[in-house]
Design a protein around this motif. Sequence first.
Motif, mmCIF file in Angstrom:
data_model
loop_
_atom_site.group_PDB
_atom_site.id
_atom_site.type_symbol
_atom_site.label_atom_id
_atom_site.label_comp_id
_atom_site.label_asym_id
_atom_site.label_seq_id
_atom_site.Cartn_x
_atom_site.Cartn_y
_atom_site.Cartn_z
ATOM 1 N N ALA A 32 0.828 -1.222 0.000
ATOM 2 C CA ALA A 32 0.000 0.000 0.000
ATOM 3 C C ALA A 32 0.856 1.264 0.000
ATOM 4 O O ALA A 32 0.572 2.210 -0.734
ATOM 5 N N TYR A 47 -0.125 -0.533 6.289
ATOM 6 C CA TYR A 47 0.259 -0.040 4.966
ATOM 7 C C TYR A 47 1.344 -0.903 4.312
ATOM 8 O O TYR A 47 1.752 -0.651 3.197
ATOM 9 N N PHE A 102 -3.440 -4.291 -0.390
ATOM 10 C CA PHE A 102 -4.887 -4.069 -0.298
ATOM 11 C C PHE A 102 -5.519 -4.394 -1.652
ATOM 12 O O PHE A 102 -4.982 -4.014 -2.689
ATOM 13 N N ARG A 111 -8.354 -3.175 -2.958
ATOM 14 C CA ARG A 111 -8.789 -1.970 -3.689
ATOM 15 C C ARG A 111 -7.600 -1.157 -4.179
ATOM 16 O O ARG A 111 -7.630 -0.574 -5.259
ATOM 17 N N ASP A 112 -6.523 -1.114 -3.365
ATOM 18 C CA ASP A 112 -5.351 -0.319 -3.758
ATOM 19 C C ASP A 112 -4.643 -0.926 -4.951
ATOM 20 O O ASP A 112 -3.980 -0.221 -5.721
ATOM 21 N N MET A 140 -13.643 2.422 0.075
ATOM 22 C CA MET A 140 -12.425 3.247 0.161
ATOM 23 C C MET A 140 -12.442 4.082 1.446
ATOM 24 O O MET A 140 -11.418 4.257 2.098
ATOM 25 N N ASP A 197 -12.859 3.786 4.723
ATOM 26 C CA ASP A 197 -12.961 2.592 5.555
ATOM 27 C C ASP A 197 -12.977 2.915 7.035
ATOM 28 O O ASP A 197 -12.375 2.217 7.849
ATOM 29 N N TYR A 221 -8.202 13.875 4.994
ATOM 30 C CA TYR A 221 -8.412 12.431 4.832
ATOM 31 C C TYR A 221 -9.748 12.133 4.149
ATOM 32 O O TYR A 221 -10.010 12.640 3.065
ATOM 33 N N HIS A 222 -10.614 11.318 4.789
ATOM 34 C CA HIS A 222 -11.879 10.978 4.124
ATOM 35 C C HIS A 222 -12.891 12.113 4.178
ATOM 36 O O HIS A 222 -13.921 12.054 3.510
ATOM 37 N N TRP A 242 -7.485 13.163 -2.924
ATOM 38 C CA TRP A 242 -6.779 11.900 -3.127
ATOM 39 C C TRP A 242 -6.307 11.770 -4.571
ATOM 40 O O TRP A 242 -7.122 11.546 -5.485
ATOM 41 N N GLU A 283 -0.488 10.140 -0.004
ATOM 42 C CA GLU A 283 -1.754 9.411 -0.035
ATOM 43 C C GLU A 283 -2.917 10.391 -0.241
ATOM 44 O O GLU A 283 -3.832 10.133 -1.016
ATOM 45 N N GLN A 315 2.729 6.530 -1.570
ATOM 46 C CA GLN A 315 1.522 5.705 -1.519
ATOM 47 C C GLN A 315 1.333 5.103 -2.911
ATOM 48 O O GLN A 315 1.218 5.814 -3.912
ATOM 49 N N TRP A 334 -1.064 3.604 -4.608
ATOM 50 C CA TRP A 334 -2.166 3.882 -5.538
ATOM 51 C C TRP A 334 -2.193 5.339 -6.014
ATOM 52 O O TRP A 334 -2.866 5.641 -6.991
HETATM 53 C C1 GLC Z 1 -6.684 3.898 4.035
HETATM 54 C C2 GLC Z 1 -7.760 4.163 3.009
HETATM 55 C C3 GLC Z 1 -8.164 2.889 2.313
HETATM 56 C C4 GLC Z 1 -6.935 2.223 1.711
HETATM 57 C C5 GLC Z 1 -5.896 1.985 2.798
HETATM 58 C C6 GLC Z 1 -4.594 1.461 2.246
HETATM 59 O O1 GLC Z 1 -7.178 3.170 5.099
HETATM 60 O O2 GLC Z 1 -8.859 4.749 3.624
HETATM 61 O O3 GLC Z 1 -9.111 3.176 1.321
HETATM 62 O O4 GLC Z 1 -7.293 1.044 1.103
HETATM 63 O O5 GLC Z 1 -5.599 3.198 3.467
HETATM 64 O O6 GLC Z 1 -4.017 2.397 1.390
#
Ligand code: GLC
Length: 620
Positions: free
Chosen positions: A158, A170, A174, A176-177, A316, A318, A500-501, A506, A544, A562, A564
């Motif tokens: 990650a 990290y 991941f 999704r990443d 994402m 999370d 952040y979120h 991002w 990130e 990061q 992604w």
């Molecule tokens: C954070 C992000 C999440 C991602 C993770 C690893 O927790 O919110 O979406 O997958 O980091 O990068």
Amino acid sequence: MALPEASLCLDRLLLSGFGANYGKQRSLGLVELRCGLRTLGNGIKRCGFRSVSFCRTDERKNLTKRSCFLRCKCQKADSVSGLTADDGRPTSLSINGKTNVNNVQELNPLYQSDGGGFTDGNTNGVGTVDGRKIEEEAWDLLKESVVYYCGNPIGTIAASDTSGSSILNYDQVFIRDFIPSGVAFLLKGEYDIVRNFILHTLQLQSWEKTMDCHSPGQGLMPASFKVRTVPLDGDDSVTEDVLDPDFGEAAIGRVAPVDSGLWWIILLRAYGKCTGDLSVQERVDVQTGIKMILKLCLADGFDMFPTLLVTDGSCMIDRRMGIHGHPLEIQALFYSALLCAREMLAPEDASADLLRALNNRLVALSFHIREYYWIDMKKLNEIYRYKTEEYSYDAVNKFNIYPDQIPSWLVDFMPARGGYLIGNLQPAHMDFRFFSLGNLWSIVGGLATVDQSHAILDLVEEKWSELVADMPLKICYPALEGQEWRIITGSDPKNTAWSYHNGGSWPTLLWQLTVACMKMNRPEIAEKAVILAERRISRDKWPEYYDTRRARFIGKQSRLFQTWSIAGYLVAKLLLANPSAAKVLITEEDSELVNAFSCMLSANPRRKRGQKGFKQPFII
Ligand code: GLC
């Protein structure tokens, strides 16, 4: 207790047949598989499935885990140099294809067709940003982030941040990443890592997934996994690589990764489209994996809506951000994954019911989202004048939304041109926040109509200084502040306003923005965003996320390097150079769906209520 678990291991093991394409025959194949029971500290036994590679200690002696990765990276450097598929066929997709580059140059005079990318026309004398150098650096970093399992590339870490901030999880891969990493590798013709990722994560599906004696439904894909190198059965002279998945049982907040399986299906289809190799998606274990994800998503529950009902932090975003219920991001991925799965499922009697359920859900889901999640100036004005407390089948205000819910920021934010899909819809509740990923993927997957898709991109253009400002792209808009932040996030210090979120920016979202722009044939929006990103992203060490209303600061707790962020930038560049490659991710409505949808629009389901044979299980 041990027996059923062990036999489950074996079942799964027999089913998976990893390492070879066994067609319809199940076999263990050549890869040695181990199945054992491990006792956790809390006394729960879990069944650990392990694919084993034996490494002699003298080979690994004095190598820390980190340096082992480095050793793997050296191996990788040899294997990635040839841009061929693993079966030796030449790759089908070219990168920086000349014709396409010229197209982009026509669109944007700042683009350098010699590979230099974009020059920065907005730096006021700061100088030229060398896009080619940034791209080269990004490829180097992406390759360094590759994680190996039994000597084979299997995913990307990650973040590779060595700056001292706590590593947390990290250092894991991941699901999704990895998607932008996987897409970048596919577009570059490096297929092995994606194939390995798909097949190994499939083996983790619903494997170790128990939290406090409770196991969620079969079919769940992990949020992340880690490759651990451990002594083999206490013998220090031999080690093995073990895949250790996390289904949320160790994640902060114990959040269930609903998006993982959906992304996995989307990547699987992209792999087939890109390589032309359909043998992976045709494998029995892969078909079983697709069906398990679908069954989990299509299972009956208490729900009245065709949208997926999930807990907070299941994608994402999370952690707690008030997105429990029916968040748009999950619905967009769900719809896209349903279409991808339908394309890949082998027609057979056993899947007939599943296919029927899938088709019904596609139609009901798209109707529901297009109709009830959509807002623009006209719709907002309708909501403003809604009557409430309507009890009847033909209520206009079906969800009993009180007009006072319209937030004051939205009155200014909603442009005359453009519109978007709201973040969430529940009884008496509309979450009017703009969530970027959900809106962009609704365009990519075709959940939004063509008109709505253009209107979403219109809104991005109109609201550039709010949604993009100094760094693409805000995860959501606006941020929760004050009392709202306290109540909705639970006073989360990581999710303070514009961080952040909670309204952070991002860079990874650049890739989803670019795919959406390519689908709608509006690359100039993505180009503008890439130019902006190139001004800072490499200099800032690929953070990130960024903080503040205009994304001026590197995020408070943002990881550097990061992966992604790096891969997202690369996918955007690859697609700008070769727009047609976006088709591996795009899905369109076919005529069957369009017909079913227009039948639904012209029929009033309430009138049909009570008619024999009519079965509409959802509120649409
Ligand atoms: C954070 C992000 C999440 C991602 C993770 C690893 O927790 O919110 O979406 O997958 O980091 O990068």
